[in-house]
Design an enzyme around this catalytic site. Sequence first.
Site, mmCIF file in Angstrom:
data_model
loop_
_atom_site.group_PDB
_atom_site.id
_atom_site.type_symbol
_atom_site.label_atom_id
_atom_site.label_comp_id
_atom_site.label_asym_id
_atom_site.label_seq_id
_atom_site.Cartn_x
_atom_site.Cartn_y
_atom_site.Cartn_z
ATOM 1 N N ASP A 164 9.355 19.562 -27.321
ATOM 2 C CA ASP A 164 9.210 19.837 -25.888
ATOM 3 C C ASP A 164 8.750 18.531 -25.229
ATOM 4 O O ASP A 164 7.609 18.128 -25.395
ATOM 5 C CB ASP A 164 8.180 20.949 -25.684
ATOM 6 C CG ASP A 164 7.803 21.158 -24.220
ATOM 7 O OD1 ASP A 164 8.401 20.503 -23.348
ATOM 8 O OD2 ASP A 164 6.892 21.964 -23.958
ATOM 9 N N GLU A 211 4.967 18.817 -28.740
ATOM 10 C CA GLU A 211 5.302 18.173 -27.478
ATOM 11 C C GLU A 211 5.574 16.695 -27.729
ATOM 12 O O GLU A 211 5.138 16.136 -28.737
ATOM 13 C CB GLU A 211 4.149 18.318 -26.478
ATOM 14 C CG GLU A 211 3.869 19.763 -26.079
ATOM 15 C CD GLU A 211 2.745 19.883 -25.075
ATOM 16 O OE1 GLU A 211 2.807 19.213 -24.018
ATOM 17 O OE2 GLU A 211 1.796 20.632 -25.334
ATOM 18 N N HIS A 264 1.564 23.370 -26.154
ATOM 19 C CA HIS A 264 1.510 24.178 -24.931
ATOM 20 C C HIS A 264 1.525 25.673 -25.268
ATOM 21 O O HIS A 264 2.088 26.105 -26.275
ATOM 22 C CB HIS A 264 2.714 23.826 -24.052
ATOM 23 C CG HIS A 264 2.635 24.381 -22.674
ATOM 24 N ND1 HIS A 264 3.127 25.623 -22.336
ATOM 25 C CD2 HIS A 264 2.106 23.865 -21.529
ATOM 26 C CE1 HIS A 264 2.930 25.840 -21.047
ATOM 27 N NE2 HIS A 264 2.305 24.792 -20.535
ATOM 28 N N ASN A 280 2.622 17.005 -10.612
ATOM 29 C CA ASN A 280 3.440 16.493 -11.719
ATOM 30 C C ASN A 280 4.727 15.817 -11.239
ATOM 31 O O ASN A 280 5.587 15.476 -12.052
ATOM 32 C CB ASN A 280 3.819 17.635 -12.669
ATOM 33 C CG ASN A 280 2.629 18.194 -13.416
ATOM 34 O OD1 ASN A 280 1.661 17.500 -13.671
ATOM 35 N ND2 ASN A 280 2.693 19.464 -13.764
ATOM 36 N N LYS A 291 8.631 18.240 -13.456
ATOM 37 C CA LYS A 291 7.830 17.025 -13.576
ATOM 38 C C LYS A 291 8.595 15.859 -12.948
ATOM 39 O O LYS A 291 8.672 15.762 -11.736
ATOM 40 C CB LYS A 291 7.480 16.750 -15.036
ATOM 41 C CG LYS A 291 6.325 17.598 -15.565
ATOM 42 C CD LYS A 291 6.681 19.035 -15.783
ATOM 43 C CE LYS A 291 5.541 19.851 -16.350
ATOM 44 N NZ LYS A 291 5.916 21.272 -16.548
ATOM 45 N N HIS A 324 6.862 16.429 -20.198
ATOM 46 C CA HIS A 324 6.085 15.438 -19.449
ATOM 47 C C HIS A 324 6.505 14.009 -19.747
ATOM 48 O O HIS A 324 5.915 13.076 -19.204
ATOM 49 C CB HIS A 324 4.594 15.619 -19.736
ATOM 50 C CG HIS A 324 4.002 16.835 -19.112
ATOM 51 N ND1 HIS A 324 3.447 16.842 -17.852
ATOM 52 C CD2 HIS A 324 3.893 18.110 -19.574
ATOM 53 C CE1 HIS A 324 3.009 18.051 -17.564
ATOM 54 N NE2 HIS A 324 3.269 18.845 -18.597
ATOM 55 N N SER A 330 0.619 17.663 -22.472
ATOM 56 C CA SER A 330 0.393 17.982 -21.061
ATOM 57 C C SER A 330 -1.048 17.843 -20.608
ATOM 58 O O SER A 330 -1.297 17.612 -19.418
ATOM 59 C CB SER A 330 0.875 19.410 -20.771
ATOM 60 O OG SER A 330 0.219 20.339 -21.611
#
Length: 374
Positions: A194, A165, A125, A40, A226, A197, A169
């Site tokens: 969130d 998110e 997640h 990542n 990440k 990523h 992810s």
Amino acid sequence: MNSSNRHGFMTRLDERRESSRFRRRQTRTATAIEQQFASNDYLSLSQHPQVLKAAKDALDRWGFGSGGSPLLSGYSNAHRELEEALAEWLDVEAVVLFNSGFAANHGTISTLIQTGTIYFDRLSHASLIDGIRSTKRRFKRFEHNRIADLSAELTPTAEDWVVSEGTFSMDGDRIPEQELSELQQRSKVSVLLDDAHGLGVWGEQGLASYGALRDNIRLLTGTFGKAFGASGAFVAGSGDDIEELIQFCREYIYSTAFAPAQAAAIQAALTVIRSDEGAELRARLAHNIDNFKGQLQQRQLNLIASDSPIQSWVVGDDQQVMLLKQQLQQAGFAVSAVRPPTVPEGSARIRFSLQAQHQPQHIAALCQQLDKLS
């Protein structure tokens, strides 16, 4: 452990082994960048000279460990300066640091969400889901990225939350920003995003979805594992919300702070992310993503639509996906095999992660190896 508990535990292990879902830790070696498609470290900042120098200088100054929890002896000037730099980048009142994204998400939700119904994306997640379950609040999943479907359920007087998110992810796709913005403005729902990523990876100054949604977001969580090339996490928001976490969040209060050298390295990574060099790294990463997607589409692989560094080839069968990973590993390429329950049933996949430092020949070599498998 009594005999009945032991039997139950062994049965679970046996079932997992037999279902091709037994997890094994992979011992990481110093894999060359041309063969590393599982990391990542999207901007390749874990090896950036500026980041390494900041860590080494801080080691000389502070030593290795932090020495305690943040409320005892573990909070240093390096931590404070990082929090201030993040708050300035994100244009928020305050930021607080956590040891991991899981701790940040779980701790924030369990501490701060005390009212209303929680609506969360079905592909959220595990750290978000576990945090939601711990609140004992009423919650409801909505179909992936179907933000507009919530309009009929939310009212301007409700004390509800939407949790999602920014860049997902496993699938690598993004939240529909316009739909979320319109929903929040109509309903005044509180939003926790969130963007682990996404931050650093795309957008002006690397602000990703948060850059477009900042006026609609109450709380932002992100990780340093990440684009920052490190580890640890943060929560950003109002001064009152962050103070509430400092005072009452068990994940924060009862954990040793991460090392000052780590904080210094992360701040150096943030400086790179915000610089012209950061913009160049994001442009190179975007080019690599387009290149890789184009090559896989030519091969007619079942690729999930994504403009992020996360590119997932859905194979479906658990055994087959593990065989493909093993074959790629034997050829020298590090990739991730992801199976249920991490992803939905029937969607086991090979997950490729692109980096800014990948060169066209590295991507071509991986694609040539894929040709040998099909």
